[in-house]
Design a protein around this motif. Structure first.
Motif, PDB file in Angstrom:
ATOM      1  N   ALA A  84       0.806  -1.222   0.000  1.00 16.14           N
ATOM      2  CA  ALA A  84       0.000   0.000   0.000  1.00 16.14           C
ATOM      3  C   ALA A  84       0.839   1.272   0.000  1.00 16.14           C
ATOM      4  O   ALA A  84       0.422   2.289  -0.567  1.00 16.14           O
ATOM      5  N   ARG A  85       2.007   1.240   0.637  1.00 22.97           N
ATOM      6  CA  ARG A  85       2.845   2.447   0.703  1.00 22.97           C
ATOM      7  C   ARG A  85       3.589   2.641  -0.612  1.00 22.97           C
ATOM      8  O   ARG A  85       4.231   1.716  -1.114  1.00 22.97           O
ATOM      9  N   GLU A  86       3.531   3.850  -1.146  1.00 23.67           N
ATOM     10  CA  GLU A  86       4.119   4.127  -2.450  1.00 23.67           C
ATOM     11  C   GLU A  86       5.614   3.857  -2.485  1.00 23.67           C
ATOM     12  O   GLU A  86       6.132   3.256  -3.433  1.00 23.67           O
ATOM     13  N   SER A  87       6.347   4.308  -1.453  1.00 21.92           N
ATOM     14  CA  SER A  87       7.804   4.141  -1.460  1.00 21.92           C
ATOM     15  C   SER A  87       8.196   2.671  -1.449  1.00 21.92           C
ATOM     16  O   SER A  87       9.074   2.234  -2.205  1.00 21.92           O
ATOM     17  N   GLN A 128      10.068   0.139  -4.357  1.00 22.71           N
ATOM     18  CA  GLN A 128      11.236  -0.695  -4.053  1.00 22.71           C
ATOM     19  C   GLN A 128      10.985  -2.158  -4.432  1.00 22.71           C
ATOM     20  O   GLN A 128      11.874  -2.836  -4.972  1.00 22.71           O
ATOM     21  N   ILE A 129       9.779  -2.644  -4.160  1.00 19.88           N
ATOM     22  CA  ILE A 129       9.455  -4.037  -4.489  1.00 19.88           C
ATOM     23  C   ILE A 129       9.428  -4.233  -6.001  1.00 19.88           C
ATOM     24  O   ILE A 129       9.911  -5.243  -6.521  1.00 19.88           O
ATOM     25  N   ILE A 130       8.872  -3.262  -6.722  1.00 24.72           N
ATOM     26  CA  ILE A 130       8.844  -3.338  -8.185  1.00 24.72           C
ATOM     27  C   ILE A 130      10.276  -3.446  -8.721  1.00 24.72           C
ATOM     28  O   ILE A 130      10.581  -4.289  -9.588  1.00 24.72           O
ATOM     29  N   ALA A 131      11.165  -2.606  -8.194  1.00 26.51           N
ATOM     30  CA  ALA A 131      12.557  -2.625  -8.653  1.00 26.51           C
ATOM     31  C   ALA A 131      13.230  -3.960  -8.330  1.00 26.51           C
ATOM     32  O   ALA A 131      14.012  -4.492  -9.137  1.00 26.51           O
ATOM     33  N   ALA A 132      12.928  -4.513  -7.165  1.00 28.75           N
ATOM     34  CA  ALA A 132      13.590  -5.751  -6.723  1.00 28.75           C
ATOM     35  C   ALA A 132      13.072  -6.992  -7.451  1.00 28.75           C
ATOM     36  O   ALA A 132      13.775  -8.000  -7.545  1.00 28.75           O
TER      37      ALA A 132
END
Length: 199
Positions: free
Chosen positions: A10-13, A17-21
């Protein structure tokens, strides 16, 4: 291993980070949403690594300092249910992992169709009543899972695992205790299944 994974943040930040990882993993889909029991906008109470849809979950001794450091105390984010997300993709679910800072009950209420149909293994954060503000929800989660035909037991010091009774092989279980200070001790192991969703 051929698993398809759907993750939610839910948190944007943290979502970024998860998308990048996970970008290199084609079998992982990450959705920017809070998982709950209804679709539509919901209020997220901000507290660093302990943000929650429950206001009480960010008011405990450990969480309150994190909440005070947040410039923005609440944020409106998309809310989704696991039943809807899974139905849209036509998936069969074998494993659900939940760590949502005390809002596990609502996540599971929004996954009743999956739980009845697919009978996935469910792993969620469990805190004995009295440890954290949000721990009052844990007995409700156990009662809901029992009504849905599951047996539950500890999985580590702060997690619980629930397995459909016909697949549990008579594993030891725990249920909500009338004495909130009563110790809980049991162990559980399970067999993996084919698909998983994470909330």
């Amino acid at each position: 291993l051929g698993f398809q994974v759907i993750a939610f943040e839910a948190r944007e930040s943290e979502y970024s980070q998860i998308i990048a990882a996970t970008r290199r993993f084609r079998h992982v889909e990450v959705l920017h949403a809070a998982v709950t029991d209804r679709s539509g906008p919901v209020t997220l109470n901000m507290a660093r690594d302990s943000s929650s849809l429950l206001k009480s979950a960010v008011e405990g001794v450990r969480e309150a300092p994190k909440a005070r450091r947040e410039r923005q105390k609440t944020m409106t984010v998309p809310g989704v249910t696991l039943d809807e997300v899974v139905a849209e993709r036509g998936l069969k679910i074998g494993f659900i992992k939940i760590d949502v800072q005390g809002a596990e009950y609502n996540v599971l209420r929004g996954a009743v169709t999956i739980l009845r149909r697919d009978k996935p293994v469910v792993n969620f954060e469990y805190c004995a009543p009295g440890r954290l503000m949000a721990a009052a929800e844990s007995p409700r989660v156990l009662a809901l899972m029992e009504r849905l035909g599951y047996e539950c037991g500890p999985s580590g010091s702060t997690m619980a695992v629930c397995i459909a009774k016909q697949a549990s092989l008579g594993l030891p279980t725990f249920l909500p205790s009338p004495n909130p200070n009563a110790p809980v001790a049991a162990s559980a192991r399970w067999r993996g299944r084919r698909r998983r969703a994470k909330g």
